[in-house]
Structure formats: C-alpha cells, structure tokens
Write an enzyme that holds these catalytic residues in place. Sequence first.
Site, short mmCIF file in Angstrom:
data_model
loop_
_atom_site.label_atom_id
_atom_site.label_comp_id
_atom_site.label_asym_id
_atom_site.label_seq_id
_atom_site.Cartn_x
_atom_site.Cartn_y
_atom_site.Cartn_z
N ALA A 72 0.86 -1.19 0.00
CA ALA A 72 0.00 0.00 0.00
C ALA A 72 0.90 1.23 0.00
O ALA A 72 1.33 1.69 1.05
CB ALA A 72 -0.90 -0.01 1.22
N ALA A 73 1.20 1.71 -1.18
CA ALA A 73 2.34 2.62 -1.33
C ALA A 73 1.99 4.08 -1.08
O ALA A 73 2.78 4.80 -0.49
CB ALA A 73 2.92 2.48 -2.73
N ALA A 74 0.79 4.51 -1.52
CA ALA A 74 0.50 5.94 -1.51
C ALA A 74 0.65 6.48 -0.09
O ALA A 74 0.39 5.77 0.87
CB ALA A 74 -0.93 6.16 -2.00
N PRO A 75 1.04 7.74 0.09
CA PRO A 75 1.40 8.68 -0.98
C PRO A 75 2.87 8.61 -1.38
O PRO A 75 3.37 9.49 -2.06
CB PRO A 75 1.10 10.03 -0.33
CG PRO A 75 1.39 9.80 1.12
CD PRO A 75 1.08 8.36 1.41
N ASP B 195 -5.64 -4.64 -6.11
CA ASP B 195 -5.98 -4.94 -4.74
C ASP B 195 -4.85 -5.81 -4.20
O ASP B 195 -4.45 -6.78 -4.81
CB ASP B 195 -7.31 -5.70 -4.69
CG ASP B 195 -7.70 -6.03 -3.25
OD1 ASP B 195 -6.79 -6.10 -2.41
OD2 ASP B 195 -8.89 -6.21 -3.00
N CYS C 127 -1.06 2.22 11.32
CA CYS C 127 -1.09 3.43 12.12
C CYS C 127 -2.27 3.35 13.09
O CYS C 127 -2.89 4.34 13.44
CB CYS C 127 -1.20 4.66 11.24
SG CYS C 127 -2.61 4.60 10.15
N GLY D 271 5.68 8.18 0.64
CA GLY D 271 6.74 8.52 1.59
C GLY D 271 7.64 7.33 1.87
O GLY D 271 8.85 7.41 1.72
N ASP E 38 2.12 -1.85 4.75
CA ASP E 38 1.65 -0.79 5.65
C ASP E 38 0.13 -0.78 5.50
O ASP E 38 -0.43 -0.04 4.71
CB ASP E 38 2.27 0.55 5.26
CG ASP E 38 1.82 1.64 6.21
OD1 ASP E 38 1.68 1.34 7.40
OD2 ASP E 38 1.59 2.77 5.73
#
Lengths: 640, 188, 811
Positions: free
Chosen positions: A328-331, A379, A455, A333, A398
């Site tokens: 889950a790469a975005a955004p 997905d 998070c 960082g 993440d």
Amino acid sequence: MAGPKLGKKKGNRASNAPPRKKQKAIFTLEKELEKEDFLSDSDSKDEPEKPEDSDNEEQEVDSDEEEQGVVSDEEEQEVYSDSEMSSDGDDPFANDILQGSDDEVSEEGRDEDSDSDTSDIEKKARAIDEEKAREEEDAEAELQLNIKEEADEFRLPTAEELEQEAHRPPDLSNLQRRIKEIVRVLSNFKSLRQDGATRKEYVDQLKMDLSSYYGYNDFLIEALVEMFPVVELMELIEAFEKPRPICLRTNTLKTRRRDLAGVLLNRGVNLDPLSKWSKVGLVVYDSQVPIGATPEYMAGHYMLQSASSFLPVMALAPQEKERIVDVAAAPGGKTTYIAALMKSTGILYANEMKESRLKSLTANIHRMGVTNTIVCNYDGRELPKVLGNNSVDRVLLDAPCSGTGVISKDESVKTSKSALDIQNCAHLQKQLILAAIDMVDANSKSGGYIVYSTCSIMVAENEAVIDYALKKRDVKLVPCGLDFGRPGFIRFRGHRFHTSLEKTRRFYPHVHNMDGFFVAKLKKMSNSKPASQQSEPLGEVEDAPELTESNDKNNAEDNGQKQQKKKVVAKENKKLNNGSIKFTGEKANGERIKKKKPSREEIAETREKKREALREVKRKAKAERRAASKKKITEAEGSK
Amino acid sequence: MRPLDENETTLVFNKLHKFVGNNLKNIVLESQSHEGPDANPGRYCFRLQKKRVYYVSESLVKRATNIKREKLVSLGTQIGKFTKSGKFFLTIQSLNLLAANAKHKVWLKPTSEMSFLYGNSVLKGGVGRITENIQVNDGVVVFSMADVPLGFGDAAKSTVDCRKMDPNGIVIHRHADIGEYLRMEDEL
Amino acid sequence: MGKKKQKLVLPPELPPEVPDEDIEVSDEDLQFFNENLEYAGFVSNLDTHSITKHVTRVADAKEGDLESLYEKRLRKRLENKEKEPTAVEVDPVDALPVKTLDGQLYYRRVAKEPKEAEPVSGDPALVKLTKAEKRAKLKKLRKEAKKQAKEEVQQTPQAEVLDEVKKDLTAEEATEMKKYKLAELGTALLADPESNIKNIKEMLEISKDGNSAIVILGLKSLLAVFKDIIPGYRIRLPTEKEQEMKVSKAVKKMRFYESTLLSAYKAYVQKLVSLQHQAVYKRVAVRCLCTLLAAVPHFNFRDSLLAAVVKNITSQDDVVRKLCGTAVKSLFMDEGKHGGEATVEAVKMIAELVKAHNCQLHPDSVEVFLSLSFDEDLGKSRSSDMDNRTKNKNSKKRKGGDEPNDMPNNQGKKIRKEMISKTREEVSADFKAASLAQDPQEQRRLQSQTLSAVFQTYFRILKHAVLPISETSSVPGASRGHPLLASCLNGIGKFSHLIDLDFMADLMHCLRKLAGRDSKLGDSSENYSCLTVSERLRCCIVAFKVMRNNLDALNVDLQEFFVQLYNLILEFRPGRDQGEVLAEALKIMLCDDRQHDMQRAAAFIKRLSTFSLCFGSAESMAALVTVKHLLLKNVNCRNLLDNDAGGGSVAGAIAKYQPHAVDPNRSGALASVLWELNVLLKHYHPAVSSIASGISTMNMNNSQVYHSHVSPQQAYMELSQENMSFAPPTDIKTANNKRQKGMDKLPVKVGSDLNLKVQFDENEVRKKLAEHFFLLRDIQENERLRSELDRTTLSLNLYERYKKRKKRKTR
C-alpha cells in the site's frame, strides 16, 4: 492559651502512646501499617476541613512529623464517633490504627455541615502544605461542592444529575473537574472511593465524561480504556489533542542531510536532526517559508512525512539489487525511502489500490528522482497472483487500518470508527498479510522478510493479525531492529498471543511523541503452506479450525512448553503436506497456466524454472528436515 | 505497454536531441542501467503506456510485462506524453534525465527562482549565468545557482543577442518547471 | 632621364642654378619615376662613369678655406645647440607631460638631447636601434673621424680647377676621394643645411657609383644627413601661382632649399627602394629605409618607405626582418610624430600582405600588432558633457570594460573606474590642449580604421587556421600548420576588450573549432592540420579572456571550452608542451571564474589531482593550487575529501566515477574520493607534499586559506625556477620559506596525519594506485596509437597526392 498547653500535654501523651501499641500490632498489622501512612498523608490533606481548635494543634503536630500524635489526639477527641463507627473494635490498638481510615469518613461526615465561612483560614493552612497543585484543585473542588451543598469528597453524580446534565449544554469545566476527580479516585481506589460505589461505576462515568469532553464515540473510548491504565489513558488522549511535530526526510538520492539542513536554515527554516535513530530525518520547529513549497521540496531534496513512517522502512532494511514490494504505497513517503535505501537499484513494486491516490504516488516518486519503481494499481490480495508466489525478497505491508493512531491528524476517527470497522480492517489485514507472506521467497539470499505496520493502536489490527499469520504460515517474528518503542501485547483481555509477539513494536504519541504506530517484522521460514490453505490461495480468515484449537490447547499450558509444542505441531503438519507439496505445486501451475494469457509465456517459463530450482532445494532440505524432526519427536515422546 | 514505433521514436528523439544534443547517444545507446535486480540490468529503453513515454531499464520492462496493461500505472521514469493529436512533448519528470545531459544551461539568480517556479518565463534580469553558443529555439535546462535543476524551456534569444537585450526581455520560454509537482499534480 | 642626357652633352658648366630648373623638371617626372622605379635604378647603374667624372672634381680644396669652414661649422653647432632645446619644448609628443599640483605642465626635455649630442650618428633616443644598426653607426662614426683627419690634406671645392685635376686620378684614388668627398659634403651639409643644400645632389651622384662600398657609404652618410636636416613638417611644394607671385629673399631661399631637399630625398628613397632588390645592398637599403621610417615618418614619401619596409617584414633574412619589425613597432609606439596615419597605413599594408600570402608568413609580421596601443578614452573625451554613468555605459558598449576583469553590477569597481576614467580624461584633455594634436574625432576615426584592419587580419588568420589542410596545403610551407596562429591568438587576447560584440559570435565559433581540434579521434582521419596542445590551450585562454572582458552584459558559461580543457589535461605532456600555458589556462579558466557547477568542478578536481601524480613537480604544483582554489570555492566538492558519502550520494545520475569520460559533467567524479592526495603526501618535493596535506586537511579546519591567493602560474614559475637547482635534501628550508605563513607550522601536521593516514589505508592505497597506473598506462598507449594513426594517415594522403601529380605529369 489553652491550645498550646493542650497540645503539649497531648504531645507528651502521644509520645508514650505509640511504643506499646507497636509492640502488639507489629506482626499482625503490617499491611494496615502500609495502608496507615497511605491514609495519613491523605488525612493530612483533609485536615483543613477541621475546626480551628484542633487546627493549630494539628499544625504543630504534623510540623514535627509525628504520625502517632495525630492518631492519638484524634482518638481522644472522637471517642464516641469511634465507638459508633469502628466496625470491629475488640483490639483498641488495632482500632487506633484503623481509626485513621474511619475518622476520615466521620470527619467528612461532620464537615458536611461546616459551611463556607471557614474557607479563608483553610487557605492559611494550605500555604504550608507541600503539594500545591493538589491543594488548588481541592480548593476549587471544595468551593464547588460548598456551593452545591455537596460533599467535598468527590462522589459520582446521581442518575438524575446526569439527567439534568443531558438537558443542559455540557458544562466543560465541570466535566474536566469530574474527569480529574475520577482519575484521582481510580488512582488509589481503595482509599478514595465512596463506599458502595464500584470501580465500574467510576470507569463508566469516566468514559461518559471523556467521550462527551473529547468527543470520542463510546466504542473507541471503551477500547482505549481497555488498553491503558487510567492515568496513561489521560496522557494518551491529551497527546491526541495536540499535533505531532513536522518531520521531513532527506532524499539521499539527491542530497545529504547536512547540505539540506544548511540550505533550509538559509531559507529561514528552524530545524534540527530528528533523533539519533534516524540519519535522514529532520524535525521542523518553525519556518518563514511554506516548508512544502520550497524549491528544494519541488526538486525532491526532501519529503514531508511523519516520524512514525520512517519506522517500517527501517525495519524492512531494504538492500540494493533486491526485489521489494510496497503493498500500500500511496502517498509514497515510505516507497521513496525504500528506493533511496536501495540507491535506486533493484526493483520496487509500488502498489496502490485507490486510483485517487495514484497521482500523488507517481508524482512523488518522480519528484524524488526514483527510477526503479513499477507503480501498479491492484488490490493487494491479488498481488501474489500477479507477481507470483515466492517471487520477491521483501514486502512492506503498511496495511490500511482504522487510523486510531493518528487521531491527532484526523479528528473524524474519534467518532467514525466502530467495532465493525475494526473487524473489517482486521479481516482485510489478515488477508493482506497472508498475501504478502505468499509473495516473499523464503529462499532469497538477502531477504525473505515481511514488515507489517499499521497506524492503528488497536490490538485487533496488530497483534491479532500477526498472531494469525504466525499460525497460518511458516513465518517467525524477528526483532524489528528498532531499539525503542514498546513491545507488543502478549496477552490482552481474554486472549493470549504468541510470546514472540513481544518482538513487535508499539509507538504512542504520549511516549514517543509520534503517531500511534505498530511495526512487526516477519521472516519467512519456508515456502510451504498448511494443507488447509491449498484449496484457496488467499487465506480465508474464518476457517483453519485445527490450528486454532491446538492454539487453545497451548494457552492452557505455560509458555515454554507451548512454544516447543507448537513447533512440533508445525513440524508435523509440515511433514504431512511435504508429501503433497510437489503435487500441489503442479496443480497451482496448472491453474495459473489456465489463467495465463498467451502474451505471458516467457514469464511462465521463468517462474517454472524458479519453481524447479526451489523444488530441488526443498527435496534436499526435506531429507534432513525429516531426520531432524523425527529425532525431535522421539525426544518429545521420551520426555513425556 | 509497448515499444515506440518508427515515427514515435523519431518524434521523441528529436525532442530529446533538442535538449541534449549529441549526448542523446549516451541516453540511448551507451546507457548502462543500474535498476533491476539482475546482475546485468541491461540498457535503458523507451516504452509507451497510456500515451505516456517511459525511460526504463530493460530488466524492469521484463518484470512489468506480467502486470495488466490497465493496472500498470507507471514504470521507470516518465519522460513525456503524446497528445491526442499525436504530438509529443516532454514532461517535468524528464528533468533529471535532461539535466544530466543538457547541452545548454541557464542558471537563475536566487531572486528569480520562485517566479520561474510559478510558471513564468526567464527574463534576462533573472539570468545569473548562461552557456555560450545558444541559438534561438534551442532546448535549455534551467538551474538554480546551486545547480538544482528547476525546469526547462527553449531559448527565445541566442546568447549573443542576450547581451544586447534589456533586463526584462524574455530569454527562455518555459516548457516545464518543478513547480508543476505542486501546481498541477493531477495533469502530470 | 632627359636631365641626364642634358648633363651628358654639356658637362663643363654646372652652374649653381642648375638644381633650380632641375627641380622643376624632376617634379614633372615624379609620377613617371614612381611608376617604374627600376628604370631609375637601371639608369643610375648605367652611367656612373660620366657621373663620377664631374662629381669627383670637387675632390680637392685649399687649407685656407678649410679653417674658416671648421670654425663656421663650430659656430653653427653652438647656435644649433642653443636653438634646439627651445624647439624641443613645444613638441611634447615624446612623452606625456607631468602635471603638477598647481596645474601647469612640465615637458620632458631629455627626450631630444641625445639627438643633438652627436648629430652625425642620428639619435638613438628616437629610433630604437637594433644591434646591427648600432654597429653600423659606430663604423660610420669611425669613418667620419678618419675622413676628418684626411681632410686636412684637401681643399674646398673650386669649380674651375676641377676638370683638369680629376683627369689624372686613378680609380682607387677616385674611390678614396669619393669617400673623403662624401664625408666632407656630409659634414658641410650638417653644418649649414640651408647654404650648401646642393651638396646633397652631389652626394647622391656619388652614391650612384659602381663600387658597392662607395654606394653603401653614400647611402649611410645620406641617411645620417637626411635624418638630421629633414624638418619637423611636411614639405609642400609651391604651386605655379605662388611661383609667380613676388616673394622676399628669405622665402625664395627657403623654397629653393626645400625643393632641393625634397627632390634629393625622393631620389634617395627611390634609390633605396630599387637597391633593396640587389643582394649586395639589401641590408643596407633596408636599414636605411627603416631608420628613415622610424626617424621621419611625418615626412613626404612615407608611403613608399612603408611599402618597402612592410614588404621586407616577412623576409627570410632575420636581420632584415628584425629591422623592419622594430621600425614598424617604433612607428606604432610614438604616433605623435605622424598623428596615426602612418599606423593606419602600415597596419593596412600588413593586412594586405597577410591576405596576399594566405597567412603563410613569418610570425613577426603579425607580432608587431602587439605593440599597437589604443587610447580607450577617446570616445569619452567626445561625450565628456554627458554624465559619467551613460558615458561609461556607452563606452563599455563600444569597447569592453577598461579593466580586463571588471565585474558587472559591482558598484565599488564602477565608481573607482569612473574616477580613473575621469582623471584620465582631464589629463588627456589638457594634454591635447597643450599639444597641437588633432581633434579626437579624427583620432577615433584613425583608431577604428586601425582596429578593424587588425582584427580583420586576425580573423583571416583564424579562419584560415580553421580550414582543413586539403585547401591550405596548396600553399608551400603549409606543412607545419599555422605560423601566425600563436601570435594572432596573443593579439586577440591583448585587444580582446576592443572586439566588437558583433564579431564575438563567429570569433568564439572559430576558437571553439580550433580548441576542439583533435579532441575526438575522428578528426585525425579527416586531414585537419592538428594543433599542438599548447595552441589549443591558448585558444581556450583567449576565448576566456574575450568573454571575461565583455562579461558585463551577462555572465556566459563557456561549457565547451571547459570540456576541451578537461581533455587537454589528459593529452598534456610535461616535456612536450609548455607548462606555463597550462598553468595560465588553469588560472584563467578555473581559478578566476566565479562559480562552476558542482559536477564539473569535482571532475576537474579529480582529474587534476590524478594527473598531478604524473606531472612534473611544477605542473603538479599548479594543478594542486587549482584544486585548492576549486575546493575552497565550492564546498559541495569537499566530500571528495571525506571517505563516506555522508549518508547520501550527490553523484547524481552517474553511479561511479568514469575516468575516461569526455564530458566533465558526465564523469560522476563526486562518487569518487581524492585518494591521490595521500600519495602526493609522499611526493619528493616538499612544497607539493605540503600543499597536498594542506588540501587533505582542508575539511577539518576551513579557517586556514593560506596559499589560496597564489595563482597557479606563480606556483608554476616559482617551482620551475626552483627545479633548476633542486636537491631534495637541501631544499626543505628554501621550500619552506617560499611557502606563506601557516606553511611553516604545517610540516608537523603533514608528518602526523601522513603516517596515521598511511597506517589506515596503506593496502587500499596500494591497490588503487596499482589500478590507477594501469589506467594511466593505457591512456598513454591510446595517445601513442592515436599519434601513429595520424602520422600514417597523413603520409598516405601525401602519397595519394604525389601519385596523382605523377599521373598528371606522365600524361
């Protein structure tokens, strides 16, 4: 005056009173003694509410810290009350000692009719008291009480009062006071609780007040209260109220932290190195220029990202020339940080499910001058199908989560999240982590690691998920390589987790001054899957009965054995499906080939080769593993 | 994702050549890529995906083939776009590539950096330094005085003419600048 | 010639009036003569006999008159003496006047004194004498002395006795006679030009003698005479009308004198011009011409003089060449004498010459331009009413800044410059007022003409140099490239601030081409004449000078020249190429330049330090000084000094250092480390090792910036001289006191961090050093192969051409 004389007399008497009492009481009543001085300070706190005749004596007495003095003179003042109130008064000395607690109550009882005109003298008395803060709040609390003709000692509001409050607009100061009070009471419940009131009542009241004061929904408060002791809970909630410091990460592909810091300082940005654990982090205190619009930012010399988002990447510890997936790469960082650590070599699949976030992802990747990424829009659960099982060296997951760690960033979490959401998140995360594990190649020379991070601070989204993965796949937890952060929960409420979960790391706003965060690093031990998984490659969360119940069995036993035993279990079912692996492997290929488009021949071939190789390795491995496991089992039986 | 066809290639190469001149051969032929996990990642090559042209290491291309066309968002470095009408233009992402090989450069005074990053053309007053022998319409890469590439454009005046210009005459017409990362993230 | 015939028919009467009408005749003849000088020469050679016949009768004289003659001469000289200085003061062109605080001007008198000191031997002060000339003068002096001694025996001329006396004189006597005669006439003339002006004619006659010795003598003595008696103004012959109208005795006398002088002078010049073609007289003739040109450039017939001199300026005979060169130079030096016209003419002629010979000339011919001087404030004096700012601006627009390196938008400098220019203006202004110089407009016109001619020449040379051999090789002597190029480049360098911006573009273009020559292997296959490394370095330098002097408009970055330099460092061979050129290039291109981009600077630092390993100590010193400059200037490159990438690589696109890269920007030097310094610490030359250590410790303590103010050139010079007498053991103290302060406490540091460094990465250094020398070796290998290839291809081409020619011949 009479006061002093009296005082002296009493003092003398007091002086000889203690010894005999002590000799008797000393063995039986150690417990009470501890409690005793507990109480003593609490009653010294309550003294101001006494009438003045006893007051000045009181002062001289506790000016020389003569515990017994206090007790003794009280005793002779309040014989009656004693006699009435002392519950089981056979042993007078025991009584004496117990009275400490009793006369509290009685005094308070008596003080209820003492009215507010006494307050000015009390102020004098307060001046010599050492704990100012406590004093203050008492004072106002007491004022409030007096106004309301209430007991100064905090007691829970009655149902009808709450009723009234519900109609009135919430009186914040009142709420705050009450929260403080409850926290105080809970901090040493035994002494401060009003009799009859159970802890639960207090806690419920606290929850109500917190949710109404800070605007959390009941579920979230419930969860938080479950996780933290009250005092820490307060700290946490307070921490959630204020924002975290702005952090930026130097893009080592383009510049060095020293140089960047220099440039930004010249632009009037006031910053410092983040902390000892990061070589690339900078923390920004204030800035004349918009820190997100400097030429350096546009030129990709740094990235604005929270300190917590460094952690999973540092845990992942990517190496050059590796194949790495960011599920889950975005955004971007973390993605760009990974790429920087890889020095833009190797290959980095940056996957993101939401189209809406792809733009910023690609933009950041290009801005930071990262050239080794393939950005795709799947997905996460499909990724193993796309990239192939056991095809990459490391995976960073993440996971999308309830975001309960970043309430300071978005308030909506306080209210929006419900138990159901958490459930859904957890479910998705479990699927994702299985997918992530499947992608990783256990036999990779440099890698074979999965880093799972959220998070969220919800146990259900963190430890539970990892524990699930531990059961579902042949992976084990390894240290995150982060020397700080709190270890994850091993047991929480009802359920117990695998002990190695203490290798995971939790981060809290009020402790580490970064967003609430969870990091776990898994090493994939072998590419095999439990037999039950063969039917559906994506691990369905519900089933896998035998493992769970075996786990329940384990819970009964104590940890050391459990661990070993579990190993044995794992070994066994490994042995079981070892036989079937080859076959299953082929089956897998079969269906994959069926799925495959003609255009993808060559990849299939490459995969084929890889798989062949792996099988070779496995066959070799199998032999000794069998031998080893056999030995183990025999030993185990021997021990039983 | 597919390789460029004949005239697409010519279009792209012409544009690139405008900026990098003979270094084009460094970019195309003598480029030893370092991306990709293989021991020898091979050279860089150009790929077309959704109207966008990417400059990618071959080994990345090889690995990108098993991603569905509609799912593949980007790979390697995007250097430009083809418009509906089949025209090709370089986008800001190509800046790193251009800057590394630029033939003509202009260095901006710190005072005029920002105005350029807000999308304005380069005025003579803002020019801190300029390479000699720039002809009109040459491709020029714009740097800050600290050698941070800021963008690129094409020359409105040759170096020689620049001497005679008045300080607020336009030296370079802006094509792209890194400010676009903020201003128009979605068009990129 | 008509006059000669007439002479022949009636020799006996040669009345003093004869010159008069002779003048008239000769005046008409002037053009004719100018058209075909060789006739005159031919004639003069033809009938020397008859001439000698009646010239030599003047040979004997009486003592009586002799004494009188002597004292007369003495008197003349005295009054000359007292007359002269007064004349001097009004003519201050020799030197700028000194202006005292109270504002009045003092002119230097000394300038002219020597001239009077001994009039016969011309004045050395005005004409810079070459050795040859001096020797000649001395010889002549001695001769004169001898003659004087002999003259006792002789008598003053008496027309009536001449005829019979001369009859019985034998040839050799005749020559002797002639010598005496010459001397005596000369002295007479010098004594009192006005009265016995006609002696000149006789001298001329004598110098037409067949005997070369006599002729030479005659020429020389005539030279002396003319130099002395020619007046400070240009003689204009009276027109018919003026002839008609009545004039006073004095005026008549004057006119007569002038006309005679003029005709004689003309004849003399023509003679010289004709004579210079004969091997015998060549040098003498040329010397005379030069001296005349230098001495009396203002006088008539200058152009013929110039023509002759300029023609000889490129002759194979170096004596002649030197003479002419000096003559022209002197012409350029003191334009006061002729107000600049001569300069213009000379320059134009030279330009023509260069054009005619297609640039295959001796360098001296262009060298002379270097002694040209242009007064830059001419423009200002015109616009002195305008306020300074605008004036400065437009003067700058027209011709660069005044100081070679004046920075744009640098207020302090500007103001200072204004001050300078203003004061300079005042001085020049009232200098003009004092001297009767022509108005600035005129001067500017002349100057601009000169300039254009000069640059025209330079550009022609450049263009020619740019052309491939195939076209130039038709000219003989094109074998070794371009003789004029070097001096041409120097010239451009010198006058770079005067170049018009319009030329700039193609000038730079040419330079780029030249500098780029041979930088690519490809070129050698095409038959370009390859320039030497030093020449190409020069090109770069010139390019930079030109740019710097016209920087004020905007700051141009000469990327391609940097690329050239970068590669030239690779090709540089300490033995073969002059190090000082390299040093200068380093100074001008790398040290003086304000800022570079990081990559390039790093690339240069790396390459320089690498090659300072294999340079001689002097070159490497220069290189290291440059490295130091660069490191001091751009801080980012400092991380070449520390071993780790500091948690980040700024190397950019290029991951590792490519020593072979052609373009400094592509070499990725920032990815490397300056390990060379560690090796250089062990350099046998203390100076080198010390500066190496200074650089390597630069990162630790930036405070010490000693030595950074020494330019590479100085460093180079001081070491190259030192190398003459370099004995490593003894040298330490000399080297140390050579170093600046801070140096002397350095060696301690050197020792310490040297051996600590060494024990750190001894083996690493060894390894790197090994591979490094592999690198160097194959670079040299490439060089050798390349040169071989060039040679073979060249010879092949030659052979091709030769075969073609043969074919043509056979057909």
